[in-house]
Design an enzyme around this catalytic site. Structure first.
Site, short mmCIF file in Angstrom:
data_model
loop_
_atom_site.label_atom_id
_atom_site.label_comp_id
_atom_site.label_asym_id
_atom_site.label_seq_id
_atom_site.Cartn_x
_atom_site.Cartn_y
_atom_site.Cartn_z
N SER A 159 -2.93 7.00 20.21
CA SER A 159 -3.22 6.79 21.64
C SER A 159 -2.70 7.99 22.43
CB SER A 159 -2.52 5.52 22.13
OG SER A 159 -2.53 5.43 23.54
N TYR A 185 5.96 1.50 22.74
CA TYR A 185 4.56 1.66 22.38
C TYR A 185 4.23 3.14 22.16
CZ TYR A 185 -0.53 1.50 22.63
OH TYR A 185 -1.88 1.64 22.35
#
Length: 330
Positions: A159, A185
């Site tokens: 990501s 994350y």
């Protein structure tokens, strides 16, 4: 073939879909495994691979839900997997290896995002456990099948959140620092990218290449921990709660989000390459660490020394080690 972290000119774009990038590619003799392949972006990856003739294994925690989502799609096998449960990973891998099949494509797509602090049975933080450690464990255990395929690709869905920062080797599980869901994350997504670098190094001599990628901003179940108000404030959904689609601004449909993973898994332009971070159906440019650009990859996500350090740590945390000549050692 030489490689570098620079775009190749693939001919595709941010708006390309998974079916567009796989058009004309024949996977009729290939087997793929797609974690998270029964919902959202993963479902579009599965559909695209099946459209090209691949047999696709889709692991899922909820078999009934996965089978319902995949109903009517031929060539799909649904199996049980919980990426936070080492016993579940071992069972899946052992069963697959017992089938004596090669594994041509492994797409590590499943994930979790911005969870409140949760730990697995070993005490590992859940975003690291699910997004990285579970996939590390799975890929290492499936190593013999990847080698058997002769020209396998392992794809890790990372990501742009890797931009949040470097992987924290001193406290990877937030045992000594306050938990920050966004930071956790981002670190897990940096780990996804570094894993591709580490696996590609080990796989080159055996015909196994690895890539990581940013799929784009896609509103799916992954966003369940983000409030509607925050999604509206950041411009990802409109006043009625519908996703805003603008690929050039990193806002994609699931089919557009799936495209880069499918491109990494199947594009002939990537033959002979590996260890690269991709986005928008091409290799992503390497940008300065202090860049404020929305996309591109930062140095800490493809640093070979960090990749080796993470590989060693991952072996320690999972208890699974790869002997590249003889396969996994647990």
């Amino acid at each position: 073939m030489s490689q570098s972290q620079n775009p190749l000119g693939s001919g595709f774009s941010a708006a390309s879909t998974a079916l567009e990038v796989i058009s004309g590619i024949d996977l009729s003799r290939e087997t793929a495994l797609v974690t998270g392949g029964s919902n959202g972006m993963g479902l579009e990856i599965t559909r695209a691979l099946v459209s090209a003739g691949a047999s696709v294994v889709v692991p899922a925690r909820n078999l009934d839900k996965a089978k319902a989502a995949l109903d009517g799609i031929e060539g799909v096998e649904v199996v049980t997997l919980d990426l936070m449960d080492p016993a579940s990973i071992k069972t899946l891998a052992d069963t697959f290896l017992a089938s004596n099949r090669g594994l041509d494509i492994l797409i590590n797509n499943a994930g979790t995002m911005l969870n409140p602090l949760t730990r697995d049975s070993r005490g590992y933080e859940c975003q690291l456990s699910t997004n990285h450690l579970g996939h590390f464990d799975l890929a290492v255990r499936l190593w013999p099948a990847l080698v058997k395929a002769k020209n396998a690709r392992v794809i890790s869905v990372s990501s742009r959140a890797h931009q949040y920062g470097r992987f924290d080797f001193d406290d990877p599980n937030f045992e000594r620092q306050p938990y920050d869901a966004s930071l956790a994350y981002g670190r897990s997504k940096t780990a996804n990218a570094l894993f591709a670098v580490g696996l590609d190094k080990r796989g080159q001599a055996h015909g196994v290449r690895a890539f990581s990628l940013h799929p784009g901003g896609v509103i799916t179940e992954l966003a369940k921990f983000i409030s509607t108000e925050d999604l509206k404030a950041t411009g990802y959904i409109d006043a009625d709660g519908n996703p805003i689609i603008d690929p050039e601004r990193n806002m994609k449909t699931p089919a557009q989000g799936a495209a880069t993973a499918v491109w990494c898994a199947t594009s002939p332009i990537l033959d002979g390459l590996g260890g690269l971070y991709c986005e928008n159906c091409d290799v992503a440019p390497a940008l300065p660490d202090d860049s404020r650009e929305l996309l591109g990859v930062r140095s800490w996500a493809f640093d070979p020394e960090a990749a080796e350090k993470l590989w060693t740590l991952s072996e320690e945390l999972t208890g699974v080690r790869l002997d590249s000549s003889n396969g996994p050692v647990a």
